[in-house]
Structures are given as structure tokens and as C-alpha cells.
Scaffold this motif. Structure first.
Motif, mmCIF file in Angstrom:
data_model
loop_
_atom_site.group_PDB
_atom_site.id
_atom_site.type_symbol
_atom_site.label_atom_id
_atom_site.label_comp_id
_atom_site.label_asym_id
_atom_site.label_seq_id
_atom_site.Cartn_x
_atom_site.Cartn_y
_atom_site.Cartn_z
ATOM 1 N N TYR A 1 -0.718 -78.652 2.202
ATOM 2 C CA TYR A 1 0.798 -78.450 2.207
ATOM 3 C C TYR A 1 1.446 -79.427 3.347
ATOM 4 O O TYR A 1 1.288 -79.348 4.562
ATOM 5 C CB TYR A 1 1.078 -77.166 2.820
ATOM 6 N N LYS A 2 2.183 -80.483 2.824
ATOM 7 C CA LYS A 2 2.694 -81.357 3.809
ATOM 8 C C LYS A 2 4.292 -81.046 3.999
ATOM 9 O O LYS A 2 5.056 -81.017 3.096
ATOM 10 C CB LYS A 2 2.750 -82.731 3.092
ATOM 11 N N PRO A 3 4.607 -80.707 5.482
ATOM 12 C CA PRO A 3 6.021 -80.182 5.539
ATOM 13 C C PRO A 3 7.090 -81.528 5.028
ATOM 14 O O PRO A 3 6.879 -82.819 5.276
ATOM 15 C CB PRO A 3 5.965 -80.027 6.918
ATOM 16 N N CYS A 4 8.267 -81.093 4.411
ATOM 17 C CA CYS A 4 9.230 -81.913 4.202
ATOM 18 C C CYS A 4 9.947 -82.249 5.296
ATOM 19 O O CYS A 4 9.998 -81.462 6.301
ATOM 20 C CB CYS A 4 10.214 -81.314 3.045
ATOM 21 N N LYS A 5 10.769 -83.459 5.614
ATOM 22 C CA LYS A 5 11.404 -83.757 6.802
ATOM 23 C C LYS A 5 12.966 -83.358 6.670
ATOM 24 O O LYS A 5 13.461 -83.099 7.942
ATOM 25 C CB LYS A 5 11.418 -85.352 6.822
ATOM 26 N N SER B 1 -8.566 -90.270 0.586
ATOM 27 C CA SER B 1 -7.446 -89.655 0.268
ATOM 28 C C SER B 1 -6.742 -89.186 1.616
ATOM 29 O O SER B 1 -7.470 -88.542 2.236
ATOM 30 C CB SER B 1 -7.306 -88.418 -0.628
ATOM 31 N N GLU B 2 -5.806 -89.576 2.061
ATOM 32 C CA GLU B 2 -5.105 -89.398 3.514
ATOM 33 C C GLU B 2 -3.746 -88.658 3.346
ATOM 34 O O GLU B 2 -3.027 -89.150 2.564
ATOM 35 C CB GLU B 2 -5.040 -90.603 4.496
ATOM 36 N N TRP B 3 -3.572 -87.590 4.374
ATOM 37 C CA TRP B 3 -2.274 -87.012 4.416
ATOM 38 C C TRP B 3 -1.931 -86.964 5.832
ATOM 39 O O TRP B 3 -2.764 -86.638 6.709
ATOM 40 C CB TRP B 3 -2.117 -85.574 3.886
ATOM 41 N N ASN B 4 -0.758 -87.330 6.189
ATOM 42 C CA ASN B 4 -0.273 -87.456 7.444
ATOM 43 C C ASN B 4 1.426 -86.825 7.164
ATOM 44 O O ASN B 4 1.680 -86.469 6.228
ATOM 45 C CB ASN B 4 -0.218 -88.633 8.382
ATOM 46 N N LEU B 5 2.055 -86.699 8.414
ATOM 47 C CA LEU B 5 3.486 -86.041 8.344
ATOM 48 C C LEU B 5 4.455 -87.000 7.777
ATOM 49 O O LEU B 5 5.397 -86.438 7.380
ATOM 50 C CB LEU B 5 3.931 -85.796 9.894
ATOM 51 N N ASP B 6 4.084 -88.200 7.108
ATOM 52 C CA ASP B 6 4.792 -88.918 6.666
ATOM 53 C C ASP B 6 4.439 -89.120 5.134
ATOM 54 O O ASP B 6 5.315 -89.373 4.279
ATOM 55 C CB ASP B 6 5.004 -90.311 7.183
ATOM 56 N N HIS B 7 3.185 -89.373 4.960
ATOM 57 C CA HIS B 7 2.802 -89.990 3.588
ATOM 58 C C HIS B 7 1.634 -89.267 3.114
ATOM 59 O O HIS B 7 0.747 -88.714 3.913
ATOM 60 C CB HIS B 7 2.462 -91.530 3.591
ATOM 61 N N TYR B 8 1.413 -89.453 1.687
ATOM 62 C CA TYR B 8 -0.110 -89.193 1.212
ATOM 63 C C TYR B 8 -0.400 -90.478 0.558
ATOM 64 O O TYR B 8 0.521 -91.301 0.270
ATOM 65 C CB TYR B 8 0.171 -88.300 -0.005
ATOM 66 N N GLU C 1 7.600 -79.567 15.824
ATOM 67 C CA GLU C 1 7.195 -80.299 14.663
ATOM 68 C C GLU C 1 6.182 -79.442 13.606
ATOM 69 O O GLU C 1 5.282 -78.994 14.543
ATOM 70 C CB GLU C 1 6.610 -81.623 15.249
ATOM 71 N N ARG C 2 6.467 -79.320 12.591
ATOM 72 C CA ARG C 2 5.567 -78.717 11.769
ATOM 73 C C ARG C 2 4.518 -79.359 11.254
ATOM 74 O O ARG C 2 4.541 -80.737 11.471
ATOM 75 C CB ARG C 2 6.376 -78.378 10.573
ATOM 76 N N LYS C 3 3.333 -78.931 11.249
ATOM 77 C CA LYS C 3 2.050 -79.704 10.813
ATOM 78 C C LYS C 3 1.918 -79.714 9.297
ATOM 79 O O LYS C 3 2.405 -78.542 8.792
ATOM 80 C CB LYS C 3 0.830 -79.235 11.623
ATOM 81 N N LEU C 4 0.623 -80.290 8.852
ATOM 82 C CA LEU C 4 0.117 -80.006 7.668
ATOM 83 C C LEU C 4 -0.745 -78.447 7.674
ATOM 84 O O LEU C 4 -1.344 -78.057 8.712
ATOM 85 C CB LEU C 4 -0.793 -80.990 7.261
ATOM 86 N N ILE C 5 -0.458 -78.018 6.745
ATOM 87 C CA ILE C 5 -1.431 -76.765 6.553
ATOM 88 C C ILE C 5 -2.436 -76.874 5.490
ATOM 89 O O ILE C 5 -2.262 -77.570 4.264
ATOM 90 C CB ILE C 5 -0.469 -75.619 6.098
#
Length: 285
Positions: free
Chosen positions: A17-21, A140-147, A2-6
Motif C-alpha cells: 500500500y503506497k500512500p497518496c500525496k 521491483s521497488e516502491w518508495n513514497l514517490d514511485h513504483y 509522514e505516512r509510510k508504505l504498508i
């Protein structure tokens, strides 16, 4: 794997940088400190959003001057206050990645599954330096699904509110000369419909009419494998004058498809009143 946020922070610029699915691309969010005496704006916010290639180079800038974090218009004022419109001054800032509180004054490059940036600020009356009218907490929050953006506004004095557009999403209809966003939908009109770049042809489309019960809006660019959604969470029943829609005027003037949530509509705000909301953004490319 699984790629992560950078997350890359240098000075007062943070690129997330939020990875696309469904591809190896990323969505890049440029979060930075705006320091402008001209606009009475000294605050952290997302300014630009782009689709990047797998090597993190920009492929297409979706929004160069983002206004999704919201703004408020007082009755009789010549402009909105807050965020993109200025008249906002930061009083506190923090950074948390996964379970770790980071030094907000240091530079870093990290990978994580969750990022939380929290600000506190004071909003001045439009073009009236030092006349504090709102206290704001923005998470402001970022996870692997949403901002997502969670806002809490506290009125510091009585205020006759004309518009409380605390949630927005605007995306371009064109990528150069080529159409980009072509279709749109909402929770109350879930089947995507074609959006004409000639705004006069959109007048009978229900998406462009005020809808008190709208909770989400979707964007489709099928030729570019792009999808976006904004969902608004707040107490709609508390504000009978509020409404949500796609702005057909912006289609005509800027070739931008902008959804906005006018949470309150016209509202007589009282000192000490709290306005809570959350926007959840999904972007895939």
C-alpha cells in the motif's frame, strides 16, 4: 507525520500500500507468485492494482490482470513470452525493506519507506517448455514517490525479435458506466488532449502514432482526482526500430488506454546480448 508504505505478506501474496500525496488514499499493488502449468508460468509479479480508501479497503480496481512488467515476441511465435503471457520460471527471490533483508518464506506486516523485491527467472520460447531463451533479473521497488521496475534480459541463444515491449501502462477509460481516464499526454505532446472512447475518432491524434523519441506518457482523470505517469529509461539510440505510443486498438476493443514502449522493434538478437531498461510509475488518487 509522514505516512509510510504498508506491506502485508501472507503465503505467496504480498499487498503493498503506497500512500497518496494529495489524499488519505493508498494505491494497492498485489504482488504474488503465479503458479500455472497451463501457462508455463511460475514467477512472482504484480497482478492487480487498486485505489483504496484510507482504511485500506479497495475503492476502485485499476487493473485486475496487470501486464506492465513487459513481454517479448519472437518472429513467427503465436504469442509473447514473459510476465502476463507466461513461459517464465522463477529461479530466485528476495525481499528487502528499508535497510533490512527479510525472510522471503515468512509472513509479516510492516511499515517502511522503501521496499525492494528482486527476482531472477528463465524465459522459455513460446509454448516450448524448457527451451530457455532469456535469463531475466527483475527488480521491483516502491518508495513514497514511485513504483519502478528495472529489467535486465540476457539472451541465452540467438533470437529474431519482433517486439520487445518491456515497459507498459494500461488504465481503464471507464469506472462502471462513468468515464474515468479522459485525457492523455506525452513528453513530446505535453498538453493533455481528450481521448475518445470511439477509437475511430483518435486516428489523427499524434499520441497514437509511433514515436521513437517518446520517453513518458501521462494519464488524467480530473473528475476522480486521479493522475498517472509512466517513464521509460533505456538506450533508445541503440535500437533504431523501436517506438512508443498509446494503443488505439485497445481503446476500441477493451476500453483501455495502454501506453507501451517497444524498445527494440525488429531486432536480430545475439547470444549473450543484454537488454537493460527501467520503468518509473507515478500514481496519485
Amino acid at each position: 507525520m509522514e505516512r509510510k508504505l504498508i506491506v502485508k505478506k501472507k503465503g505467496k501474496v504480498i499487498n503493498i500500500y503506497k500512500p497518496c500525496k494529495f489524499s488519505q488514499n493508498f494505491i494497492r499493488f498485489e504482488y504474488l507468485y503465479i503458479d500455472s502449468d497451463r501457462d508455463n508460468m511460475h514467477q512472482w509479479r504484480v497482478k492487480g492494482i487498486a485505489i483504496t480508501n484510507p482504511d485500506l479497503t479497495d475503492s476502485f480496481v485499476l487493473n485486475e490482470s496487470n501486464e506492465w512488467e513487459g513481454a517479448i515476441l519472437e518472429v513467427g511465435a503465436k504469442d509473447f513470452m514473459g510476465g502476463y503471457h507466461g513461459d517464465e520460471n522463477n529461479t530466485a527471490f528476495s525481499i528487502m525493506a528499508d535497510n533490512i533483508l527479510l525472510d522471503a518464506d515468512s509472513d509479516f506486516e510492516i511499515e517502511c519507506s522503501y521496499l525492494k523485491l528482486t527476482t531472477e527467472s528463465l524465459l522459455n520460447r513460446c509454448d516450448t517448455l524448457g527451451d530457455n531463451i532469456f535469463r531475466r533479473c527483475k527488480v521491483s521497488e516502491w518508495n513514497l514517490d514511485h513504483y519502478s521496475v528495472t529489467n535486465r534480459f540476457e539472451l541465452l541463444q540467438d533470437c529474431e525479435i519482433a517486439r520487445f515491449e518491456n515497459i507498459m501502462m494500461g488504465l481503464p477509460l471507464f469506472k462502471g458506466e462513468e468515464r474515468f481516464i479522459t485525457h492523455a499526454a506525452s513528453n513530446n505532446h505535453p498538453v493533455p488532449v481528450y481521448v475518445n472512447s470511439d477509437s475511430s475518432l483518435n486516428r489523427e491524434i499524434p499520441l497514437f502514432a509511433g514515436d521513437h523519441n517518446a520517453k513518458s506518457f501521462e494519464y488524467f482523470a480530473p473528475e476522480h482526482n486521479f493522475y498517472a505517469k509512466v517513464e521509460g529509461i533505456f538506450d533508445a539510440d541503440k535500437y533504431p526500430n523501436g517506438f512508443r505510443l498509446f494503443d488505439n486498438w485497445r481503446v476500441g476493443t477493451d476500453k483501455v488506454l495502454k501506453a507501451y514502449f517497444n524498445m527494440t522493434g525488429k531486432h536480430s538478437g545475439k547470444k549473450g546480448e543484454i537488454f537493460d531498461s527501467k520503468a518509473i510509475y507515478t500514481l496519485e488518487a
